[in-house]
Design a protein around this motif. Sequence first.
Motif, PDB file in Angstrom:
ATOM      1  N   ALA A 160       0.715  -1.209  -0.076  1.00  0.00           N
ATOM      2  CA  ALA A 160       0.111   0.054  -0.229  1.00  0.00           C
ATOM      3  C   ALA A 160       0.856   1.048   0.061  1.00  0.00           C
ATOM      4  O   ALA A 160       1.950   1.218   0.485  1.00  0.00           O
ATOM      5  N   GLN A 161       0.283   2.364  -0.544  1.00  0.00           N
ATOM      6  CA  GLN A 161       0.950   3.654  -0.476  1.00  0.00           C
ATOM      7  C   GLN A 161       0.108   4.665  -0.403  1.00  0.00           C
ATOM      8  O   GLN A 161      -0.991   4.534  -0.727  1.00  0.00           O
ATOM      9  N   VAL A 162       0.217   5.735   0.362  1.00  0.00           N
ATOM     10  CA  VAL A 162      -0.123   6.875   0.522  1.00  0.00           C
ATOM     11  C   VAL A 162      -0.519   7.707  -0.668  1.00  0.00           C
ATOM     12  O   VAL A 162       0.403   8.108  -1.322  1.00  0.00           O
ATOM     13  N   VAL A 163      -1.924   7.918  -1.195  1.00  0.00           N
ATOM     14  CA  VAL A 163      -2.325   8.785  -2.393  1.00  0.00           C
ATOM     15  C   VAL A 163      -3.211   9.735  -1.850  1.00  0.00           C
ATOM     16  O   VAL A 163      -4.335   9.668  -1.642  1.00  0.00           O
ATOM     17  N   ASP A 164      -2.684  10.924  -2.105  1.00  0.00           N
ATOM     18  CA  ASP A 164      -3.569  12.371  -1.698  1.00  0.00           C
ATOM     19  C   ASP A 164      -4.287  12.674  -2.862  1.00  0.00           C
ATOM     20  O   ASP A 164      -3.942  12.572  -4.107  1.00  0.00           O
ATOM     21  N   GLY A 165      -5.502  13.448  -2.713  1.00  0.00           N
ATOM     22  CA  GLY A 165      -6.191  14.216  -3.706  1.00  0.00           C
ATOM     23  C   GLY A 165      -7.050  13.262  -4.707  1.00  0.00           C
ATOM     24  O   GLY A 165      -7.172  12.090  -4.518  1.00  0.00           O
ATOM     25  N   GLU A 166      -7.192  13.996  -5.787  1.00  0.00           N
ATOM     26  CA  GLU A 166      -8.071  13.335  -6.692  1.00  0.00           C
ATOM     27  C   GLU A 166      -7.355  12.271  -7.265  1.00  0.00           C
ATOM     28  O   GLU A 166      -7.990  11.433  -7.732  1.00  0.00           O
ATOM     29  N   ALA A 167      -6.201  11.961  -7.380  1.00  0.00           N
ATOM     30  CA  ALA A 167      -5.483  10.761  -7.793  1.00  0.00           C
ATOM     31  C   ALA A 167      -5.802   9.389  -7.358  1.00  0.00           C
ATOM     32  O   ALA A 167      -5.589   8.373  -7.745  1.00  0.00           O
ATOM     33  N   ILE A 168      -6.353   9.457  -6.071  1.00  0.00           N
ATOM     34  CA  ILE A 168      -6.858   8.241  -5.200  1.00  0.00           C
ATOM     35  C   ILE A 168      -8.020   7.460  -6.117  1.00  0.00           C
ATOM     36  O   ILE A 168      -8.096   6.230  -6.017  1.00  0.00           O
ATOM     37  N   SER A 169      -8.464   8.261  -6.977  1.00  0.00           N
ATOM     38  CA  SER A 169      -9.775   7.653  -7.879  1.00  0.00           C
ATOM     39  C   SER A 169      -9.339   6.915  -8.919  1.00  0.00           C
ATOM     40  O   SER A 169     -10.009   5.884  -9.632  1.00  0.00           O
ATOM     41  N   ALA A 170      -7.898   6.647  -9.075  1.00  0.00           N
ATOM     42  CA  ALA A 170      -7.259   5.748  -9.989  1.00  0.00           C
ATOM     43  C   ALA A 170      -6.741   4.509  -9.673  1.00  0.00           C
ATOM     44  O   ALA A 170      -6.321   3.589 -10.329  1.00  0.00           O
ATOM     45  N   TYR A 171      -7.007   4.209  -8.417  1.00  0.00           N
ATOM     46  CA  TYR A 171      -6.342   2.885  -7.668  1.00  0.00           C
ATOM     47  C   TYR A 171      -7.533   2.199  -6.856  1.00  0.00           C
ATOM     48  O   TYR A 171      -8.813   2.635  -6.899  1.00  0.00           O
ATOM     49  N   GLY A 172      -7.140   1.144  -6.542  1.00  0.00           N
ATOM     50  CA  GLY A 172      -7.966   0.299  -5.478  1.00  0.00           C
ATOM     51  C   GLY A 172      -7.818   0.926  -4.230  1.00  0.00           C
ATOM     52  O   GLY A 172      -6.430   1.069  -3.890  1.00  0.00           O
ATOM     53  N   ALA A 202     -13.851   7.339  -1.383  1.00  0.00           N
ATOM     54  CA  ALA A 202     -12.653   6.573  -0.867  1.00  0.00           C
ATOM     55  C   ALA A 202     -12.586   6.322   0.702  1.00  0.00           C
ATOM     56  O   ALA A 202     -12.765   7.479   1.514  1.00  0.00           O
ATOM     57  N   PRO A 203     -12.666   5.096   1.091  1.00  0.00           N
ATOM     58  CA  PRO A 203     -12.468   4.995   2.538  1.00  0.00           C
ATOM     59  C   PRO A 203     -11.209   5.155   3.245  1.00  0.00           C
ATOM     60  O   PRO A 203     -11.030   5.337   4.534  1.00  0.00           O
ATOM     61  N   SER A 204     -10.202   5.560   2.677  1.00  0.00           N
ATOM     62  CA  SER A 204      -8.972   5.913   3.258  1.00  0.00           C
ATOM     63  C   SER A 204      -7.931   6.562   2.109  1.00  0.00           C
ATOM     64  O   SER A 204      -8.627   6.665   0.769  1.00  0.00           O
ATOM     65  N   ASN A 205      -6.846   7.101   2.494  1.00  0.00           N
ATOM     66  CA  ASN A 205      -5.822   7.401   1.365  1.00  0.00           C
ATOM     67  C   ASN A 205      -4.751   6.557   1.079  1.00  0.00           C
ATOM     68  O   ASN A 205      -3.857   6.696   0.442  1.00  0.00           O
ATOM     69  N   LEU A 206      -5.005   5.399   1.295  1.00  0.00           N
ATOM     70  CA  LEU A 206      -4.055   4.171   1.295  1.00  0.00           C
ATOM     71  C   LEU A 206      -4.464   3.299  -0.251  1.00  0.00           C
ATOM     72  O   LEU A 206      -5.791   2.700  -0.099  1.00  0.00           O
ATOM     73  N   ALA A 207      -3.780   3.197  -1.184  1.00  0.00           N
ATOM     74  CA  ALA A 207      -4.109   2.697  -2.437  1.00  0.00           C
ATOM     75  C   ALA A 207      -3.168   1.310  -2.456  1.00  0.00           C
ATOM     76  O   ALA A 207      -2.283   1.184  -1.957  1.00  0.00           O
TER      77      ALA A 207
END
Length: 294
Positions: A160-172, A202-207
Amino acid sequence: MKMKVCKAVFPAAGLGTRFLPATKAQPKEMLPLVDKPIIQYGVEEALAAGCNQIIIITGRGKQSIEDHFDVSYELEKMLEERGKSDLLKTVRQISDMIYVAYVRQKEALGLGHAVLTARELVGNEPFAVLLADDVIDAPIPCLKQMVSVFEETQCSVIAAQVVDGEAISAYGVLDLKPADGRFDGRLFEVKSMVEKPARKDAPSNLAIIGRYILTPTIFQMLSETQTGSGGEIQLTDGMKLLLKKEKMYAYVFEGKRHDTGDKLGFLKATVELALKRDDLGGPLRQYLKTLDLN
């Protein structure tokens, strides 16, 4: 007896359309980062983590991957005759480093389907899955970090990796809870996961990043997973079913991930990896200073 991870699966049957026309006649996985193809970085990571049995899922037009990890008698003979011992050693290391088996995915029916095609070769043991697009630069290889977690928990582990902002919508994205502060607070127990949610959902910022250690139960779950759009079987859906039977952990790895499946990410990775090289770093750094970036 505790289970050990000795096999690593590399799904490599995709068409690489984001890199056309470069990938019209060569696999995306064989595009070079400095002087090594993308997939070799992942194979070396797997080897460093103790996985000496590599399973590559290929498709039409992927013959050069097999050739790369095979012995090249003509090339080795030529290098030997010309006294190029350093290059000969480099070439031989590629074919000598691992045992490789190949499985043909006849149709691109999703990541879950690609993993499922490895069922007979993996057998009834835990295994790693590495997505070659994610090249992770770390002092301790990412998969080796994850193997340490698996050896203690004996449960599936997701990078897992922290992903902030709108970019989170590109991940599981993971829904999780802390796992008793183990592994310096980098370990979490997975409750659920959502594929490409809107930022607000998104339930978290961990992708989820392209490294997994999975128990063999995942094969049963994938065989029961319903197909989605395009008739594809998604690995995320199979892991959701696995969560109903077994615990699963997410590990926030230490290191820098390069998304080489993206053109800009590929360029950044090439520059950053070259800058870390003893033979290239100095001259490249001097060249970059001469550029007019205005």
